[in-house]
Design an enzyme around this catalytic site. Structure first.
Site, PDB file in Angstrom:
ATOM      1  N   GLU A  77       0.836  -1.196   0.000  1.00  0.00           N
ATOM      2  CA  GLU A  77       0.000   0.000   0.000  1.00  0.00           C
ATOM      3  C   GLU A  77       0.874   1.250   0.000  1.00  0.00           C
ATOM      4  OE1 GLU A  77      -3.647   0.304   2.412  1.00  0.00           O
ATOM      5  OE2 GLU A  77      -2.698   2.074   3.328  1.00  0.00           O
ATOM      6  N   THR A  92      -3.894   4.968  -1.330  1.00  0.00           N
ATOM      7  CA  THR A  92      -4.916   5.445  -0.399  1.00  0.00           C
ATOM      8  C   THR A  92      -5.580   6.727  -0.884  1.00  0.00           C
ATOM      9  OG1 THR A  92      -3.321   6.702   0.908  1.00  0.00           O
ATOM     10  CG2 THR A  92      -3.682   4.408   1.532  1.00  0.00           C
ATOM     11  N   TYR A  93      -6.555   7.144  -0.103  1.00  0.00           N
ATOM     12  CA  TYR A  93      -7.457   8.236  -0.471  1.00  0.00           C
ATOM     13  C   TYR A  93      -7.660   9.087   0.761  1.00  0.00           C
ATOM     14  CZ  TYR A  93     -11.627   9.760  -3.223  1.00  0.00           C
ATOM     15  OH  TYR A  93     -12.544  10.431  -3.976  1.00  0.00           O
ATOM     16  N   ALA A 131      -9.119  11.927   3.553  1.00  0.00           N
ATOM     17  CA  ALA A 131     -10.432  12.212   4.121  1.00  0.00           C
ATOM     18  C   ALA A 131     -11.132  13.295   3.319  1.00  0.00           C
ATOM     19  CB  ALA A 131     -10.287  12.651   5.580  1.00  0.00           C
ATOM     20  N   TYR A 160     -11.112  -5.393  11.094  1.00  0.00           N
ATOM     21  CA  TYR A 160     -10.470  -4.910  12.324  1.00  0.00           C
ATOM     22  C   TYR A 160     -10.346  -6.049  13.332  1.00  0.00           C
ATOM     23  CZ  TYR A 160     -11.361  -0.437  10.166  1.00  0.00           C
ATOM     24  OH  TYR A 160     -11.373   0.608   9.269  1.00  0.00           O
ATOM     25  N   HIS A 206     -13.177  -2.136  15.343  1.00  0.00           N
ATOM     26  CA  HIS A 206     -13.154  -0.728  14.936  1.00  0.00           C
ATOM     27  C   HIS A 206     -13.476   0.149  16.148  1.00  0.00           C
ATOM     28  CE1 HIS A 206     -14.182   3.024  12.934  1.00  0.00           C
ATOM     29  NE2 HIS A 206     -13.659   2.542  11.814  1.00  0.00           N
ATOM     30  N   ALA A 224     -17.135   0.955  16.608  1.00  0.00           N
ATOM     31  CA  ALA A 224     -18.120  -0.128  16.628  1.00  0.00           C
ATOM     32  C   ALA A 224     -18.802  -0.224  17.986  1.00  0.00           C
ATOM     33  CB  ALA A 224     -17.443  -1.454  16.299  1.00  0.00           C
ATOM     34  N   ASP A 274     -19.242  -5.194  14.846  1.00  0.00           N
ATOM     35  CA  ASP A 274     -18.160  -4.985  13.880  1.00  0.00           C
ATOM     36  C   ASP A 274     -18.064  -6.175  12.925  1.00  0.00           C
ATOM     37  OD1 ASP A 274     -16.119  -3.312  12.914  1.00  0.00           O
ATOM     38  OD2 ASP A 274     -14.589  -4.432  14.000  1.00  0.00           O
ATOM     39  N   LYS A 291     -20.422  -6.251   4.192  1.00  0.00           N
ATOM     40  CA  LYS A 291     -19.570  -5.787   3.094  1.00  0.00           C
ATOM     41  C   LYS A 291     -19.226  -6.932   2.139  1.00  0.00           C
ATOM     42  CE  LYS A 291     -16.603  -3.801   5.987  1.00  0.00           C
ATOM     43  NZ  LYS A 291     -15.468  -2.982   6.521  1.00  0.00           N
TER      44      LYS A 291
END
Length: 304
Positions: A28, A59-60, A62, A159, A163, A166, A172, A179
């Site tokens: 990544e 990545t992206y 916020a 996670y 998370h 959560a 979670d 998903k």
């Protein structure tokens, strides 16, 4: 006079014994903010490419703060290398139409893999995720929307130590299942340092009827104080705290020790049946390359 030294009973076994070559890696990166950072990123891509990763993700930020830089980086990887790129895409501060436009651009650029995330809320929301009025309310909705748009390969987040937002560990786990049921192909975990935490999580995943691959996310320590700040509810074992004590001002020794710790984590995960490792490189190739080398991974000419 010193007593004679005997080696009887001493195991002649090195600390690192390479594991068999039946494992895969993925990397990544994050999009660069300056020309210097862009060069550092590209140097990392070029150095790690010969290790033949199954994919590399970008990545992206916020609120879509790095949307264009993410697209440019992913497009360059797709156009100038043989590496399979994966683009991060989030629900934050974007309508469904805006996300569809981004997805279309990726598809047209030859990108076939998306990492679909709810995304971290921008600071102005006070740390609370607020769905866009015309957007997706969750990563599961985003996965379904992307699958309806194009037949993307999709990865999502998991996670092992729950998370932070959560309501419970079960909630979670239920979210992860939603998903995957929406069409995701695999999950990639948040970084962790306890193999017990990962394997306990996998036991719960399997008990919930989830059979999709769950790739462990490996975060080598580049700055231990920063890792502690980022860890949230991630357990940092006491032996690891002691090991990195006194190394904050010694980046060279810290990097060597961190590579050994991460390689040992991967070795133990391999012994437990893991065959895929996802490395958070922080756009630095040397440490990730060293870890892969310790594990026995060697360059493949066709991957350059």
């Amino acid at each position: 006079m010193s007593p004679a030294i005997t080696l009887r009973g001493v195991e002649d076994r090195p600390l690192f014994v390479t594991i068999p070559g039946d494992f895969r890696v993925s990397f990544e990166f994050f999009p660069p903010k300056t020309e210097k950072m862009e060069q550092q990123l590209w140097d990392a891509v070029v150095e790690l490419a010969p290790l033949d990763p199954s994919f590399v993700s970008v990545t992206y930020g916020a609120g879509g703060s790095t949307r264009e830089r993410t697209h440019a980086t992913v497009a360059r990887i797709a156009n100038e290398t043989r590496l399979p790129p994966a683009a991060h895409l989030t629900c934050v501060a974007a309508s469904k139409d805006e996300i569809a436009e981004v997805a279309d651009r990726y598809w047209e650029a030859g990108v076939r893999h998306v990492v679909a995330l709810r995304g971290d809320p921008p600071p102005e929301t006070g740390g609370k995720f607020v769905p866009h009025p015309d957007g997706y309310a969750s990563a599961a909705e985003l996965v379904a929307g992307l699958k309806a748009r194009h037949p993307f390969e999709i990865s999502v987040a998991a996670y092992p130590e729950v998370h932070p937002e959560a309501l419970s560990a079960q909630a979670d786990l239920d979210n992860l299942k939603r998903k995957l049921d929406a069409g995701a192909d695999r999950a990639i975990t948040q970084f962790f340092y306890s193999t017990d935490a990962y394997f306990r999580f996998i036991d719960k995943v399997l008990a919930a009827g989830i059979t999709a691959p769950i790739l462990p996310g490996i975060m080598p320590v580049t700055n231990f104080a920063a890792i502690r700040r980022m860890s949230g509810n991630t357990e940092i074992p006491g032996w690891m705290v002691n090991l990195f004590d006194g190394l904050d001002a010694l980046p060279g020794p810290r990097a060597h020790i961190a590579a050994a710790v991460a390689a040992d984590l991967c070795r133990r995960l391999y012994q437990g049946g893991v065959r895929d490792f996802h490395f958070y490189t922080l756009n630095r190739a040397d440490q990730t390359y060293a870890i892969c080398h310790l594990l026995g991974l060697r360059p493949k000419d066709h991957a350059a």
